[in-house]
Motif scaffolding. Structure first.
Motif, PDB file in Angstrom:
ATOM      1  N   ARG A  72       0.836  -1.210   0.000  1.00  0.00           N
ATOM      2  CA  ARG A  72       0.000   0.000   0.000  1.00  0.00           C
ATOM      3  C   ARG A  72       0.865   1.252   0.000  1.00  0.00           C
ATOM      4  O   ARG A  72       0.560   2.226  -0.686  1.00  0.00           O
ATOM      5  CB  ARG A  72      -0.946   0.001   1.210  1.00  0.00           C
ATOM      6  CG  ARG A  72      -2.017  -1.085   1.104  1.00  0.00           C
ATOM      7  CD  ARG A  72      -2.861  -1.191   2.362  1.00  0.00           C
ATOM      8  NE  ARG A  72      -3.623   0.025   2.561  1.00  0.00           N
ATOM      9  CZ  ARG A  72      -3.626   0.719   3.698  1.00  0.00           C
ATOM     10  NH1 ARG A  72      -2.923   0.334   4.722  1.00  0.00           N
ATOM     11  NH2 ARG A  72      -4.355   1.807   3.794  1.00  0.00           N
ATOM     12  N   ASN A  73       1.951   1.236   0.761  1.00  0.00           N
ATOM     13  CA  ASN A  73       2.855   2.388   0.795  1.00  0.00           C
ATOM     14  C   ASN A  73       3.521   2.583  -0.563  1.00  0.00           C
ATOM     15  O   ASN A  73       3.693   3.704  -1.030  1.00  0.00           O
ATOM     16  CB  ASN A  73       3.913   2.218   1.884  1.00  0.00           C
ATOM     17  CG  ASN A  73       3.312   2.273   3.272  1.00  0.00           C
ATOM     18  OD1 ASN A  73       2.249   2.849   3.478  1.00  0.00           O
ATOM     19  ND2 ASN A  73       3.985   1.665   4.222  1.00  0.00           N
ATOM     20  N   TRP A  74       3.912   1.481  -1.214  1.00  0.00           N
ATOM     21  CA  TRP A  74       4.531   1.564  -2.541  1.00  0.00           C
ATOM     22  C   TRP A  74       3.534   2.138  -3.546  1.00  0.00           C
ATOM     23  O   TRP A  74       3.881   3.007  -4.340  1.00  0.00           O
ATOM     24  CB  TRP A  74       5.019   0.185  -2.976  1.00  0.00           C
ATOM     25  CG  TRP A  74       5.610   0.178  -4.346  1.00  0.00           C
ATOM     26  CD1 TRP A  74       6.881   0.526  -4.685  1.00  0.00           C
ATOM     27  CD2 TRP A  74       4.948  -0.160  -5.571  1.00  0.00           C
ATOM     28  NE1 TRP A  74       7.057   0.412  -6.042  1.00  0.00           N
ATOM     29  CE2 TRP A  74       5.884  -0.013  -6.611  1.00  0.00           C
ATOM     30  CE3 TRP A  74       3.663  -0.588  -5.886  1.00  0.00           C
ATOM     31  CZ2 TRP A  74       5.575  -0.271  -7.931  1.00  0.00           C
ATOM     32  CZ3 TRP A  74       3.366  -0.850  -7.205  1.00  0.00           C
ATOM     33  CH2 TRP A  74       4.317  -0.680  -8.206  1.00  0.00           C
ATOM     34  N   GLU A 132       1.041   4.083  -2.936  1.00  0.00           N
ATOM     35  CA  GLU A 132       0.877   5.510  -2.648  1.00  0.00           C
ATOM     36  C   GLU A 132       2.063   6.316  -3.192  1.00  0.00           C
ATOM     37  O   GLU A 132       1.877   7.372  -3.799  1.00  0.00           O
ATOM     38  CB  GLU A 132       0.752   5.735  -1.147  1.00  0.00           C
ATOM     39  CG  GLU A 132       0.521   7.187  -0.784  1.00  0.00           C
ATOM     40  CD  GLU A 132       0.319   7.397   0.701  1.00  0.00           C
ATOM     41  OE1 GLU A 132      -0.483   8.275   1.048  1.00  0.00           O
ATOM     42  OE2 GLU A 132       0.970   6.692   1.503  1.00  0.00           O
ATOM     43  N   LYS A 133       3.259   5.817  -3.012  1.00  0.00           N
ATOM     44  CA  LYS A 133       4.457   6.521  -3.484  1.00  0.00           C
ATOM     45  C   LYS A 133       4.479   6.622  -5.010  1.00  0.00           C
ATOM     46  O   LYS A 133       4.769   7.674  -5.575  1.00  0.00           O
ATOM     47  CB  LYS A 133       5.706   5.787  -2.990  1.00  0.00           C
ATOM     48  CG  LYS A 133       7.008   6.431  -3.402  1.00  0.00           C
ATOM     49  CD  LYS A 133       8.188   5.636  -2.867  1.00  0.00           C
ATOM     50  CE  LYS A 133       9.490   6.214  -3.379  1.00  0.00           C
ATOM     51  NZ  LYS A 133      10.637   5.418  -2.958  1.00  0.00           N
ATOM     52  N   LYS A 158      -3.509   5.734  -1.693  1.00  0.00           N
ATOM     53  CA  LYS A 158      -3.332   4.542  -0.868  1.00  0.00           C
ATOM     54  C   LYS A 158      -4.600   3.704  -0.944  1.00  0.00           C
ATOM     55  O   LYS A 158      -5.672   4.166  -0.545  1.00  0.00           O
ATOM     56  CB  LYS A 158      -3.038   4.954   0.573  1.00  0.00           C
ATOM     57  CG  LYS A 158      -2.341   3.900   1.383  1.00  0.00           C
ATOM     58  CD  LYS A 158      -1.835   4.499   2.685  1.00  0.00           C
ATOM     59  CE  LYS A 158      -0.785   3.619   3.300  1.00  0.00           C
ATOM     60  NZ  LYS A 158      -0.138   4.272   4.434  1.00  0.00           N
ATOM     61  N   THR A 173      -5.790  -5.498  -0.401  1.00  0.00           N
ATOM     62  CA  THR A 173      -6.134  -4.110  -0.680  1.00  0.00           C
ATOM     63  C   THR A 173      -7.155  -4.065  -1.798  1.00  0.00           C
ATOM     64  O   THR A 173      -7.294  -5.006  -2.578  1.00  0.00           O
ATOM     65  CB  THR A 173      -4.899  -3.283  -1.075  1.00  0.00           C
ATOM     66  OG1 THR A 173      -4.330  -3.840  -2.245  1.00  0.00           O
ATOM     67  CG2 THR A 173      -3.879  -3.273   0.033  1.00  0.00           C
ATOM     68  N   SER A 214      -9.027  -1.188  -4.690  1.00  0.00           N
ATOM     69  CA  SER A 214      -9.133   0.139  -5.290  1.00  0.00           C
ATOM     70  C   SER A 214      -9.909   0.015  -6.591  1.00  0.00           C
ATOM     71  O   SER A 214      -9.801  -0.995  -7.290  1.00  0.00           O
ATOM     72  CB  SER A 214      -7.747   0.708  -5.583  1.00  0.00           C
ATOM     73  OG  SER A 214      -7.870   1.892  -6.342  1.00  0.00           O
TER      74      SER A 214
END
Length: 170
Positions: free
Chosen positions: A3-5, A7-8, A13, A25, A27
């Protein structure tokens, strides 16, 4: 971490969902689907029998922006390691510490096995799984950093528990 990747890289996220011990996750953003299908050849629809190593890792793909072919074997190995990290296991069976990975995709099993073969690790290919058949091969996988977290701890414990005494106390 995923999730952090996301977002980056993509600027949002995805929602974290949990069901029992499983986390995933979600989306509805199309960029993730496009990325998986266009860059990594991830098939739309049924995947369990058709997944393989993405063409982009095999070389000679016009989507690769660099002419540096030295990086391809490293990318292939990283991909194969992550496939086994994600869906693989370690166990002690028949007096041998073994590492295995199962899939309905015969092509993925063959591809992953061939990548490891190029890197000196031999897997035996069965109908729906690949499996190391000697502790020597499992030790090679341990030395290249296979598994993380709890899987790594279990793998390390198996390797140490079943190592000859001379290897335990050098």
């Amino acid at each position: 971490q995923a999730r952090n990747w996301i977002e980056k890289i993509f600027g949002f996220k995805p929602v974290l969902m949990e069901r029992g011990k499983m986390s995933y996750t979600w989306s509805n953003r199309q960029i993730i689907a496009r990325y998986l299908t266009q860059i990594f050849d991830f098939p739309i629809g049924e995947k369990s029998n058709t997944v393989s190593v993405p063409r982009i890792f095999l070389g000679g793909d016009d989507r690769v922006l660099s002419e540096n072919t030295d990086v391809m074997p490293k990318l292939q190995l990283c991909f194969a390691i992550e496939v086994v990290n994600f869906d693989g296991h370690s166990t002690f069976s028949g007096g041998v510490v073994q590492v295995g990975f199962g899939s309905n995709s015969k092509r993925l099993l063959k591809d992953v096995s061939e990548v490891f073969q190029k890197n000196g690790v031999n897997f035996h290919v069965y109908d729906n799984k690949i499996l190391t058949t000697s502790s020597k091969e499992s030790k090679k996988l341990y030395s290249i950093g296979l598994f993380r977290g709890q899987k790594r701890k279990k793998f390390e414990r198996l390797i140490l528990q079943h190592a000859p005494k001379a290897e335990k106390n050098p």
